[in-house]
Design a protein around this motif. Structure first.
Motif, PDB file in Angstrom:
ATOM      1  N   PRO A 197       0.774  -1.155   0.043  1.00 38.97           N
ATOM      2  CA  PRO A 197       0.090   0.046   0.060  1.00 38.97           C
ATOM      3  C   PRO A 197       0.946   1.370   0.025  1.00 38.97           C
ATOM      4  O   PRO A 197       0.232   2.420   0.041  1.00 38.97           O
ATOM      5  CB  PRO A 197      -0.591   0.091   1.416  1.00 38.97           C
ATOM      6  N   ASN A 198       2.155   1.221  -0.074  1.00 45.00           N
ATOM      7  CA  ASN A 198       2.955   2.450  -0.300  1.00 45.00           C
ATOM      8  C   ASN A 198       2.368   3.397  -1.209  1.00 45.00           C
ATOM      9  O   ASN A 198       2.317   4.586  -1.080  1.00 45.00           O
ATOM     10  CB  ASN A 198       4.394   2.089  -0.251  1.00 45.00           C
ATOM     11  N   ALA A 230      -4.662  -3.069   3.195  1.00 42.09           N
ATOM     12  CA  ALA A 230      -4.492  -4.174   4.468  1.00 42.09           C
ATOM     13  C   ALA A 230      -5.445  -3.538   5.463  1.00 42.09           C
ATOM     14  O   ALA A 230      -6.322  -4.320   5.716  1.00 42.09           O
ATOM     15  CB  ALA A 230      -3.150  -4.179   4.909  1.00 42.09           C
ATOM     16  N   THR A 231      -5.657  -2.270   5.635  1.00 41.24           N
ATOM     17  CA  THR A 231      -6.440  -1.874   6.694  1.00 41.24           C
ATOM     18  C   THR A 231      -7.890  -1.962   6.402  1.00 41.24           C
ATOM     19  O   THR A 231      -8.706  -2.040   7.321  1.00 41.24           O
ATOM     20  CB  THR A 231      -6.479  -0.252   7.107  1.00 41.24           C
ATOM     21  N   GLY A 232      -8.256  -2.289   5.015  1.00 38.43           N
ATOM     22  CA  GLY A 232      -9.584  -2.794   4.843  1.00 38.43           C
ATOM     23  C   GLY A 232      -9.998  -4.184   4.428  1.00 38.43           C
ATOM     24  O   GLY A 232     -11.042  -4.370   3.947  1.00 38.43           O
ATOM     25  N   GLY A 233      -8.915  -4.834   4.679  1.00 36.35           N
ATOM     26  CA  GLY A 233      -8.994  -6.283   4.433  1.00 36.35           C
ATOM     27  C   GLY A 233      -8.509  -6.691   2.961  1.00 36.35           C
ATOM     28  O   GLY A 233      -8.502  -7.862   2.689  1.00 36.35           O
ATOM     29  N   PHE A 242     -15.174  -8.135   5.975  1.00 34.71           N
ATOM     30  CA  PHE A 242     -14.706  -6.814   6.874  1.00 34.71           C
ATOM     31  C   PHE A 242     -16.086  -6.361   7.539  1.00 34.71           C
ATOM     32  O   PHE A 242     -16.281  -5.193   7.471  1.00 34.71           O
ATOM     33  CB  PHE A 242     -13.969  -5.790   6.014  1.00 34.71           C
ATOM     34  N   ASP A 243     -16.709  -7.358   8.047  1.00 29.92           N
ATOM     35  CA  ASP A 243     -17.992  -7.050   9.246  1.00 29.92           C
ATOM     36  C   ASP A 243     -19.346  -6.171   8.035  1.00 29.92           C
ATOM     37  O   ASP A 243     -19.914  -5.573   8.585  1.00 29.92           O
ATOM     38  CB  ASP A 243     -17.613  -5.937   9.752  1.00 29.92           C
ATOM     39  N   SER A 244     -19.004  -6.419   6.711  1.00 31.41           N
ATOM     40  CA  SER A 244     -20.220  -5.585   5.951  1.00 31.41           C
ATOM     41  C   SER A 244     -20.774  -6.986   5.227  1.00 31.41           C
ATOM     42  O   SER A 244     -20.219  -7.970   4.968  1.00 31.41           O
ATOM     43  CB  SER A 244     -20.095  -4.587   5.468  1.00 31.41           C
ATOM     44  N   VAL A 245     -21.733  -6.433   4.167  1.00 30.38           N
ATOM     45  CA  VAL A 245     -22.197  -7.440   3.573  1.00 30.38           C
ATOM     46  C   VAL A 245     -21.298  -7.793   2.378  1.00 30.38           C
ATOM     47  O   VAL A 245     -20.879  -7.072   1.753  1.00 30.38           O
ATOM     48  CB  VAL A 245     -23.539  -6.937   2.870  1.00 30.38           C
ATOM     49  N   VAL A 246     -21.234  -9.430   1.966  1.00 30.51           N
ATOM     50  CA  VAL A 246     -20.496  -9.708   0.974  1.00 30.51           C
ATOM     51  C   VAL A 246     -21.446 -10.086  -0.159  1.00 30.51           C
ATOM     52  O   VAL A 246     -22.548 -10.424   0.243  1.00 30.51           O
ATOM     53  CB  VAL A 246     -19.385 -10.639   1.315  1.00 30.51           C
ATOM     54  N   PRO A 247     -20.998 -10.138  -1.585  1.00 33.37           N
ATOM     55  CA  PRO A 247     -21.869 -10.511  -2.510  1.00 33.37           C
ATOM     56  C   PRO A 247     -22.514 -11.953  -2.450  1.00 33.37           C
ATOM     57  O   PRO A 247     -23.772 -12.230  -2.488  1.00 33.37           O
ATOM     58  CB  PRO A 247     -21.129 -10.601  -3.922  1.00 33.37           C
ATOM     59  N   SER A 259     -17.453  -1.411   0.115  1.00 28.62           N
ATOM     60  CA  SER A 259     -17.992  -1.907   1.561  1.00 28.62           C
ATOM     61  C   SER A 259     -16.725  -2.844   1.996  1.00 28.62           C
ATOM     62  O   SER A 259     -16.427  -2.609   3.256  1.00 28.62           O
ATOM     63  CB  SER A 259     -19.005  -2.817   1.229  1.00 28.62           C
ATOM     64  N   ASN A 260     -16.289  -3.674   1.348  1.00 26.39           N
ATOM     65  CA  ASN A 260     -15.355  -4.463   1.596  1.00 26.39           C
ATOM     66  C   ASN A 260     -14.517  -5.079   0.451  1.00 26.39           C
ATOM     67  O   ASN A 260     -15.010  -5.008  -0.762  1.00 26.39           O
ATOM     68  CB  ASN A 260     -15.854  -5.679   2.128  1.00 26.39           C
ATOM     69  N   PRO A 261     -13.359  -5.895   0.479  1.00 24.55           N
ATOM     70  CA  PRO A 261     -12.539  -6.514  -0.436  1.00 24.55           C
ATOM     71  C   PRO A 261     -13.694  -7.317  -1.636  1.00 24.55           C
ATOM     72  O   PRO A 261     -13.316  -7.288  -2.731  1.00 24.55           O
ATOM     73  CB  PRO A 261     -11.485  -7.153   0.033  1.00 24.55           C
TER      74      PRO A 261
END
Lengths: 679, 104, 214
Positions: free
Chosen positions: A178-179, A269-272, C63-68, C141-143
């Protein structure tokens, strides 16, 4: 010498007609003109990349350097890498491919001439877009980062460092996440790099399709695949590498761009997200990319060495297949760039092993080049010196490369100057020496004159000495612990003296390049006329006049063997030594005369505005993405695609030729008649 | 291989419609399998079955609609090469993440 | 000196019209443009493969939210998929019509393909709209959601470009009273592209939706 047929007027624009002058370059679809433009653009960027390197070396000439700030240093090594790889080596290879490929297979142009022009215009607009970051880009210090004690410290860029150079992209040419992501590299500089590379990738992908179809479909009668020059084979292999690796980086660049501009979570990474994914995807492209960089030079050398050894290439088929093997295996080694990134031991072992295997086909090539020279009557002209230099320097670079394949050894070497030494030996000592060999060899083909040999040899030796002085010490500097991408080193490290030598070497290289430029400028106007066959060469591009006529071949050639031209001039005596045929000199005279005087009018693809216009849309879309929050950005996001799609539609309905002609290239474009005689 | 030769083995309109019906039926079976798997535990068989069915659909569209069956084999080899390369590269990459529980 | 290797390859088309200024010159016997399109499409496997494997990797990262996979509407997507599949039929019928000289049929089937493609795309837009507004799953929302929207979004963009090409061909056919030989090849090329976009959806529907849904 050229006449043009009248053209139907039922297009959006009047079909351009110019064959000379400024507009003829804007609208050209002639592969030779396109190749020349690629060449000049590439060398322009070479100077820029070289200046960036010299600035780096001034900073590192002594310990505790103050010439550049840390921010500027980071920007300089980033732009140096991006420029040299994407804006010099790749386009100069494209210059050679464009100019030579049709000539070497006996064709009049590539399969898709307008698409060829499109690739060129997309490239140059992409390069200019990338460098427009100087005017538009900014590097903003990232939000404060907490240290180990939870104390928030200022970002790694002092606001005082907001200099011009410091505003350039600074994430390294590999833009690790993420740099280089939104959190740690806010501002727009990195976006220019990401989107710029995306645009450049489109240009190369389009080219690769063009060259693949050209090689398979446009060969002259009798030009079977295994009669093609090695340079053509390398063109084909590189096209395959581009075709299959560019989509991968395209996806990665989209993901990184969306992370930065739209908040997606691919690499955060902080977002997964997973930063290692970036590394995988980047190197899945990045490793084939380095073979894309070196194989053209290997092709060039495979033409220059036999001609100047007066012997056929040793083991032609082996060299061809080795080239293919290098490309194929090259897809299977990417994670050797990630040995210290935390991949599993099994992965490390597997990739270490696969990396070692590439040494085999590479070694085959080296031995075959040496076998070509062995027992030959060598001529040490400048082109030959650069080719021999290529072989020697590439061996050194390859040897250090093999040491990287041993994983625990690589753990020590990685991120040190040892790696910098390796890749400069293969890319500079290899690719760039090979490129200069090609320039000296084919200069007569393009201009009808010879580059001055005295200046050429001076260029070679100054560059050779400068190159080795610059990069040899980096091997031991690296092993002594000098770390990459670090803007200064302390006096206690004892790295000063050799770094000074390196800097002196870098300026020596610059001197060599300056000598080359003098030679080029002088020889273009006052160089000795070359005649048809200055090198007593082997391949068919030398059977037509110099400089190459617009239509290439007055009569499409018929090929009877590998090295067909050589066999037209020479037979062998009982001991296998070449004996010049009696009629060889008359043959050359006849070829020159016939080549300049085609018996009937020849159709060439007509010029077109649309590639130029279509290419313009892409940087506009790029600016639109970067500035999408503003109204101008939103407008550009509409205008850019409209321009591109509009030009594509205009291109599609550009009318067929005059009624009595049919479509030569199958892409529906009008033709122009060239040729002096209309019998 | 000349391009006019394949005119003889060009599928007819009827053939194309039949293939389309075949594709629709397979899709229906896929969806049915999906609901079956929700209702009944299929012991992991649903994966291979669904992949198998979509593979058949894939081949039908490529072979007949894209006409690859009737083209020069050069095109099939080229097209397959891209597919195989993609599967291999991404397969290895996913394995490196442990996303496919093969090794490491 | 004879070469020692001979590769098995398609016969060269003789290039013997020395006085003729035109030679259509395809050493493999395959039309340049057709070969070019197949070459391009084989590279697209690498493009979509990247997005698909990215989804396979991230599909569960909620990540604690809805996934597809929690919110798929399989019946709806099944119908969408069926529509796209049928558009492949209409596409091949358009090509077939042109090859038998039926210009009117060509135009009809071209428009039908564009319409079915638009219905598919409309379905995608509706699906995204539902996901964003009702289920609260956005691009960021999430990855998993990022991966899903990028994959299906880029596929949708490909469909959109295909529709533009279909409509352009339709427009050319109307304007010129029919498609000439050159444009006939363009129709075949657009067809190849269109079928490819369809087979990518075949893969996505199975791997992302059917196998993915929880």
């Amino acid at each position: 010498m050229t006449t043009t047929a009248s053209r139907p007027a039922s297009t959006i624009f009047r079909r351009p007609r110019a064959t000379e002058g400024f507009w003829s370059w804007i609208t050209t679809t002639d592969h030779k003109k396109i190749g020349i433009m690629y060449g000049y653009a590439a060398f322009f960027f070479f100077i820029i990349g070289g200046v960036e390197a010299l600035l780096l070396r001034l900073q590192l000439a002594g310990p505790n350097g103050d010439f550049l700030t840390a921010a500027e240093y980071n920007a300089m090594f980033t732009t140096h890498g991006v420029t040299m790889i994407f804006l010099f080596v790749m386009p100069v290879s494209a210059a050679f491919f464009n100019y030579l490929l049709p000539l070497m297979i006996g064709a009049r142009d590539v399969a898709f001439p307008r698409m060829n022009a499109l690739s060129w215009w997309i490239f140059i607009f992409g390069g200019l877009f990338l460098y427009s970051v100087i005017f538009f880009g900014d590097v903003v210090p990232p939000a404060g980062i907490a240290d180990g004690q939870g104390v928030v410290v200022a970002g790694n860029i002092d606001p005082a460092d907001q200099t011009l150079l410091g505003g350039l992209p600074d994430g390294g040419w590999f833009l690790y996440q993420p740099n280089a992501g939104p959190e740690y590299s806010p501002g727009t500089a990195i976006d220019f790099a990401l989107i710029g590379l995306q645009i450049l990738g489109v240009a190369s992908l389009i080219s690769s399709i063009n060259f693949i179809v050209t090689v398979f479909n446009m060969r002259a009668e009798g030009m079977r695949l295994l009669r093609m020059p090695v340079f053509v084979w390398m063109t084909l292999v590189v096209a395959f590498l581009l075709l299959f690796s560019l989509p991968i980086i395209a996806v990665a660049l989209f993901m990184a761009t969306f992370d930065r501009s739209f908040g997606t979570l691919f690499f955060q990474a902080t977002g997964g997200g997973d930063p290692i994914l970036w590394q995988h995807m980047f190197w899945l492209f990045g490793h084939p990319e380095v073979y894309i960089l070196i194989l053209p030079a290997m092709g060039i050398v495979s033409e220059v060495l036999p001609t100047n050894s007066r012997k056929p290439l040793f083991g032609y088929a082996a060299i061809v297949f080795a080239g293919g093997a290098i490309a194929f295996l090259g897809f299977g080694v990417w994670a050797h760039h990630m040995f210290s990134s935390g991949i599993t031991p099994v992965a490390q072992a597997a990739f270490g092993l696969s990396t070692m295997t590439i040494a085999v086909p590479t070694g085959i090539k080296i031995f075959n080049w040496m076998g070509t020279m062995w027992g030959g009557r060598l001529r040490f002209n400048t082109a030959m010196l650069f080719s021999i230099g290529f072989v020697a320097m590439f061996v050194i670079g390859g040897l250090s490369g093999v040491t990287h394949s041993i994983v625990p050894s690589d753990w020590q070497q990685t991120d040190t100057y040892y790696i910098v030494a390796h890749f400069h030996y293969v890319l500079f000592g290899g690719a760039i020496f090979g490129i200069f060999s090609g320039v000296y060899y084919w200069f007569p083909k393009i201009t009808g004159r010879m580059l001055n040999e005295k200046l050429g040899k001076a260029h070679f030796w100054v560059q050779f000495i400068g190159f080795n002085l610059t990069f040899a010490p980096m091997h031991w500097l690296g092993l002594q612990g000098m770390v990459r991408r670090t803007w200064r080193y302390a006096p206690e490290a004892g790295l000063g003296p050799w770094n000074l030598a390196v800097t002196i070497g870098a300026f020596t290289i610059a001197l060599g390049i300056a000598i080359f430029w003098v030679n080029w400028i002088y020889s273009k106007r006052k160089g000795e006329p070359s005649g048809l066959d200055p090198w007593d060469a082997r391949t068919i591009e030398w059977t037509i006049p110099n400089p190459t006529p617009a239509y290439n071949y007055a009569v499409p050639p018929v090929i009877h063997s590998l090295d067909d031209f050589w066999h037209q001039k020479y037979t062998e005596d009982d001991e296998g030594r070449p004996v010049r045929k009696e009629g060889a000199d008359e043959l050359i005279e006849r070829l020159d005369h016939e080549g300049r005087n085609p018996k009937s009018p020849i159709h060439m693809p007509a010029p077109s505005y649309f590639p130029f216009i279509m290419a313009m849309g892409l940087p506009l879309i790029g600016y639109g993405i970067i500035y999408h929050t503003s109204i101008i950005g939103k407008a550009l996001l509409v205008i850019g695609p409209l321009i591109t799609i509009g030009a594509l539609i205009g291109w599609g309905i550009e009318p067929l030729e005059e009624t009595e002609d049919h479509d030569e290239h199958g892409d529906g474009q009008g033709g122009e008649l060239v040729g002096a005689r209309t019998s | 291989m000349s391009q006019t030769a394949h005119a003889a083995d060009h599928p007819s309109t009827k053939d194309y419609v039949r293939i389309a019906i075949f594709l629709a039926v397979l899709t229906a079976i896929e969806v049915a399998l999906f609901y079956l798997d929700e209702a009944v535990d299929m012991n992991g068989w649903d994966g291979p079955l669904l992949v198998g069915l979509s593979t058949i659909k894939f081949i039908a569209v490529v072979g007949w609609f894209m006409h690859l069956r009737f083209e020069d084999s050069f095109l099939s080899r080229f097209f397959s090469a891209g597919f195989v390369l993609a599967m291999t590269l991404y397969g290895v990459m996913l394995a490196a993440f442990g996303a496919i529980a093969i090794f490491g | 000196m004879a070469d020692t290797f001979e590769l098995e390859e398609s016969a060269d088309i003789p290039n013997s019209h020395a006085g003729d200024h035109h030679v259509v010159h395809e050493s493999t016997g395959i039309d340049n443009r057709k070969l070019g399109m197949w070459v391009f499409l084989s590279s697209e496997f690498l493009f979509f493969g990247a997005f698909i494997s990215n989804y396979l990797l991230y599909g569960n990262r909620d990540f604690d939210s809805v996934v597809p996979r929690d919110i798929y509407d399989i019946p709806f997507t099944s119908i969408s998929s069926f529509v796209l599949l049928m558009s492949s039929l209409t596409m091949v019928l358009a090509h077939h019509a042109l090859s038998t000289g039926d210009q009117n049929g060509t135009k009809t089937w071209l428009m039908a393909t564009a319409l079915l493609g638009s219905v598919f795309l409309g379905g995608q837009v509706f699906e995204f709209y539902e996901f964003v507004t009702v289920k609260d799953m956005t691009l960021t929302s999430n990855p998993a959601s990022s991966a899903f929207y990028m994959l299906t979004g880029f596929h949708g963009a490909h469909v959109g470009i295909g529709i533009l090409m279909l409509l352009s061909l339709f427009g050319i056919a109307r304007r010129q009273g029919g498609l000439s030989e050159k444009h006939g090849m363009n129709l075949e090329l657009v067809g190849l592209y269109w079928h490819f976009v369809d087979i990518i959806w075949i893969v996505i529907f199975t791997i992302v939706y059917l196998l993915g849904a929880s």
